[in-house]
Design an enzyme around this catalytic site. Structure first.
Site, short mmCIF file in Angstrom:
data_model
loop_
_atom_site.label_atom_id
_atom_site.label_comp_id
_atom_site.label_asym_id
_atom_site.label_seq_id
_atom_site.Cartn_x
_atom_site.Cartn_y
_atom_site.Cartn_z
N ASP A 15 0.83 -1.21 0.00
CA ASP A 15 0.00 0.00 0.00
C ASP A 15 0.86 1.26 0.00
OD1 ASP A 15 -2.31 1.52 0.14
OD2 ASP A 15 -3.07 0.55 1.95
N MET A 16 0.28 2.40 -0.26
CA MET A 16 0.98 3.69 -0.24
C MET A 16 -0.09 4.79 -0.12
SD MET A 16 2.05 6.53 -1.73
CE MET A 16 2.40 6.94 -3.39
N ASP B 256 -10.43 2.18 -3.57
CA ASP B 256 -10.99 1.98 -2.22
C ASP B 256 -12.51 2.04 -2.27
OD1 ASP B 256 -8.78 1.51 -0.77
OD2 ASP B 256 -8.55 3.53 0.01
C1 DGJ Z 1 -5.76 1.99 1.87
C2 DGJ Z 1 -6.10 0.78 1.06
O1 DGJ Z 1 -6.54 1.12 -0.20
C3 DGJ Z 1 -7.15 -0.03 1.83
O2 DGJ Z 1 -7.57 -1.11 1.05
C4 DGJ Z 1 -6.56 -0.48 3.12
O3 DGJ Z 1 -5.51 -1.37 2.89
C5 DGJ Z 1 -6.09 0.73 3.91
N1 DGJ Z 1 -5.24 1.59 3.14
C6 DGJ Z 1 -5.37 0.29 5.16
O4 DGJ Z 1 -4.82 1.33 5.82
#
Ligand code: DGJ
Length: 731
Positions: free
Chosen positions: A480-481, A550
């Site tokens: 992730d980032m 998301d």
């Molecule tokens: C952002 C991601 O897109 C989500 O799916 C999740 O992993 C969160 N970060 C976790 O902090």
């Protein structure tokens, strides 16, 4: 296919599958662009360059007696600034004396089989040398010792040409790159529409198409990531081009950081396209003997509309950009605990979700954010990649073993590029983040960005991630980032190199990704950046799938997945069924609809499965088992868009295998409207000479009937948020 050089006329003819790209050497000096489009057998200068006196388009010194010759009107391959071309240049360099004037001329070229690797950068590749041919054209400015090598590769089986440039300092003085694009294409007209993918967090890759106008139209990122806001992709389309007809020129940048993609329509209605690292807040010092390799750009020409362009990108990226053990493998159906628990979980809760998932046939459990340091929320612990024993007393090893006993694989979330101020890593190394001395450090989601331009930072993070991956049977990683860069500066770079920081960061990131993915070749990596904030070909080279957004709402996803499919393959698109009301937009849609939208990508679940009713569990079980039957077709078949969510209330797309023997058609309608027409859906891509049977029935239709007559969308579909599927097999 191949690259041909006519030494009499001094013309290069680059031929990929059905595409020709023609370059000329004019007056033994200038590299001119002559043609790019549908393949032709031989170029014989039918569109030869014409010269006339154009006021205010000056004449280079050696042509001072010829007022018809100006670089301002010449279609060029890698134009420069300052000696009569007033359009945006492909590059710009500053000398020690402050001058930004350069003058590149053709010197020599080589043609080689295959495709050389771009050291330290992601790029498309060949598996054997016969798949492609590469032309390297060397240009020099002898006054200052500047050498630029333009690199073109043509692919035999695809209408693809890739380009990049290598800039070398063969002079004695240091040079400063102010701009170094990867390509320039000078079209000799402007009868185009400009198409690009814009968006925001939870609203990625929406399609926008507008007529190309005089002046500059551009999309860019200066956020340190390719970004949710603009994808590093643009296309020029002829006015009458549609999904299935007409010419498209697609450009995609194989890079994950700041970019600029622009089209400039000049006074004479020529169009100059340039694409590369964003020159904004960028410079790069090249000492004597050093060189700078620009990232790759992929150019796709389609004479059959956007659909064919997309299928070309998909094929290339699925087979000659993505790599590794999972490239050609069916991807596991996963359940991720993020929307199920957020940070609030312990091993018991995790095992309950995993057990339910296993009962439903799900193959992989992914433990998301919150398993490390003391991370009870998003305010701490990034960088402390050590398991939180308060939540997982038995450690990751024990949890992973228990999940494997359930006949599931185990996957884990990381955010390796980030650091929380409240972390031991930050307390030990407060200068390891990007920052500017004496300036405050802006936080975003309570976190700072680690300075991946520094080797010691990359080393330590690589070690920490590798230690965890070696500590337990981990089969999958979500990388992730979650923020963009501010106060960009590096503690170890000298003042005159500070503007190199964001590119050095990306090079560091690629190095780290290369090391971790090569050390664990069996792990399936999925990238993520607050959803689809770094859905770009640079990352796809290291990680063959990406969390698309998301936003898991089925209706929002129609546009997001449709837009993403313009460039990126279906197998790369993570798509999950989540709970209702949806957590991002609070909409309620049926489990069936959520399932069909998620099955249109790389299927997963992201909800507390233990809270589903028995009926819902039975439905999920059916979805999972159905997807297992069709996933090879979905993930590795060809994709045809039938109806666009950007045009109205309906979306439809179909998947067909390479043999054209199996077809799945998905149809979605957003709102019920009075007096809606009874729709007929015409299929595409199927074999019109063959018969197809609707699975589960004895209805048989000719491929020609399905293509030219079409299918009636059942009138009984009523109410908002409706969906329908047809599954055909060749009879
Ligand atoms: C952002 C991601 O897109 C989500 O799916 C999740 O992993 C969160 N970060 C976790 O902090």
């Amino acid at each position: 296919m191949g690259i041909y050089y006519d030494s009499n006329d001094k013309i290069f003819h680059l031929k990929s599958k059905d595409t020709s790209y023609v370059i000329g050497i004019l007056q033994d000096s200038y590299l001119v662009h002559l043609y790019w489009g549908k393949g032709i057998s031989k170029y014989n200068k039918s569109n030869h360059l014409q010269f006339m006196d154009r006021a205010f388009s000056g004449n280079p010194y050696e042509h001072r007696n010829d007022r018809t010759f100006s670089l301002d009107t010449l279609p060029q391959e890698y134009p420069q600034y300052g000696n009569t071309d007033f359009r945006k240049p492909a590059y710009q360099i500053q000398l020690e004396n402050g001058s930004t004037i350069t003058d590149l001329r053709y010197v020599e070229h080589t043609i080689v089989k295959g495709k050389p690797v771009l050291e330290g950068l992601p790029s498309t590749y060949t598996e054997n040398e016969d798949e492609a041919e590469t032309l390297e054209i060397t240009m020099k400015d002898s006054l200052i010792g500047l050498k630029v090598v333009l690199i073109y590769t043509v692919f035999e089986q695809l209408n693809v040409i890739s380009r990049s440039a290598r800039i070398e300092n063969e002079g004695k003085q240091p040079l400063k790159l102010l701009c170094a694009h990867s390509l320039c294409v000078d079209f000799r007209d402007a009868d185009f529409d400009f198409l690009h993918l814009y968006g925001a967090h939870a609203k990625e890759r929406h399609i926008e198409r507008q007529p190309l106008r005089h002046g500059i139209q551009s999309v860019e990122s200066a956020r340190g990531a390719s970004s949710h806001q603009h994808n590093p992709f643009i296309a020029l389309l002829r006015k009458d081009t549609t999904e299935d007809y007409g010419e498209v020129y697609g450009f995609n940048f194989v890079y994950s950081g700041n970019f600029l993609a622009q089209a400039e329509v000049d006074q004479f209605r020529n169009t100059r396209v340039t694409m590369g690292i964003n020159p904004f807040d960028f410079s790069w010092k090249l000492k004597s003997g050093e060189s700078f390799q620009t990232p790759e750009t992929v150019m796709v020409y389609s004479s059959q509309g956007l659909g064919e362009m997309s299928r070309t990108f998909h094929e290339l990226y699925r087979t000659r950009l993505a790599r590794g053990a999972h490239r050609d493998k069916e991807r596991p159906i996963l359940v991720n605990n993020w929307e199920a628990t957020y940070f609030d979980f312990n091993d018991q809760k995790i095992l309950e979700i995993a057990k339910t998932g296993s009962d439903l046939g799900i193959e992989l459990f992914v433990l998301d954010d919150g398993w490390f340091g003391e991370r009870g929320d998003d305010k701490s612990s990034l960088g402390d990649w050590f398991v939180d024993r308060r939540k997982l007393p038995g450690g990751l090893d024990q949890l992973a073993e228990k999940i494997r006993e359930l006949d599931m694989q185990f996957g884990l979330w990381f955010e390796p590029e980030m650091i929380s101020v409240d972390s031991n890593l930050y307390r030990e190394h407060p200068d390891w983040c990007l920052h500017v001395p004496e300036r405050s450090r802006s936080e975003s989601r309570n976190q700072l960005v680690l300075d991946f331009s520094r080797d010691e930072v990359c080393e330590e993070i690589t070690k920490r991630v590798c230690d965890i991956l070696a500590s337990a049977p981990i089969s999958y990683v979500k990388w992730d980032m979650n923020r963009h860069m501010t106060e960009i500066g590096s503690a170890t770079l000298p003042p005159d190199r500070q503007r190199e920081t964001s590119h050095r960061y990306i090079l560091g990131l690629y190095k780290v990704m290369h090391r971790i993915t090569s050390a664990f070749p069996d792990i399936l990596f999925e990238s993520c950046s607050g959803g689809g904030g770094r859905f770009d070909p640079g990352i796809l080279y290291y990680m063959p799938q990406t969390w698309t957004s998301d936003n898991t709402d089925a209706i929002s996803r129609l546009k997001i997945q449709y837009g993403t499919s313009l460039v990126y393959p279906i197998v790369a698109m993570g798509a999950h069924v989540s709970a209702v009301p949806n957590h991002q937009v609070h909409r309620i849609t049926s489990l069936d609809m959520r399932g069909m939208v998620a099955m249109s990508g790389n299927l997963g679940y992201e909800l507390d499965l233990t809270k589903l009713s028995d009926d819902e569990k039975a439905e999920v079980k059916k979805q999972v088992s159905y997807y297992k039957q069709i996933r090879r077709l979905i993930q590795f078949g060809d994709f045809y868009r039938l109806k666009s969510p950007f045009d109205g209330n309906e979306t439809a797309w179909l998947f067909i295998n390479k043999e054209k023997s199996e077809v799945i058609v998905y149809y979605f309608r957003v709102l019920a409207e009075p007096a809606e027409p009874l729709q007929i859906l015409k299929l595409k891509g199927i074999d019109t000479t063959k018969q197809y049977q609707l699975v589960g029935t004895d209805h048989i239709y000719g491929g020609d009937e399905l293509t030219f007559v079409g299918l009636s969308v059942p009138a009984e579909i009523s109410g908002d948020f409706q969906n329908y599927v047809w599954h055909f097999k060749m009879a």
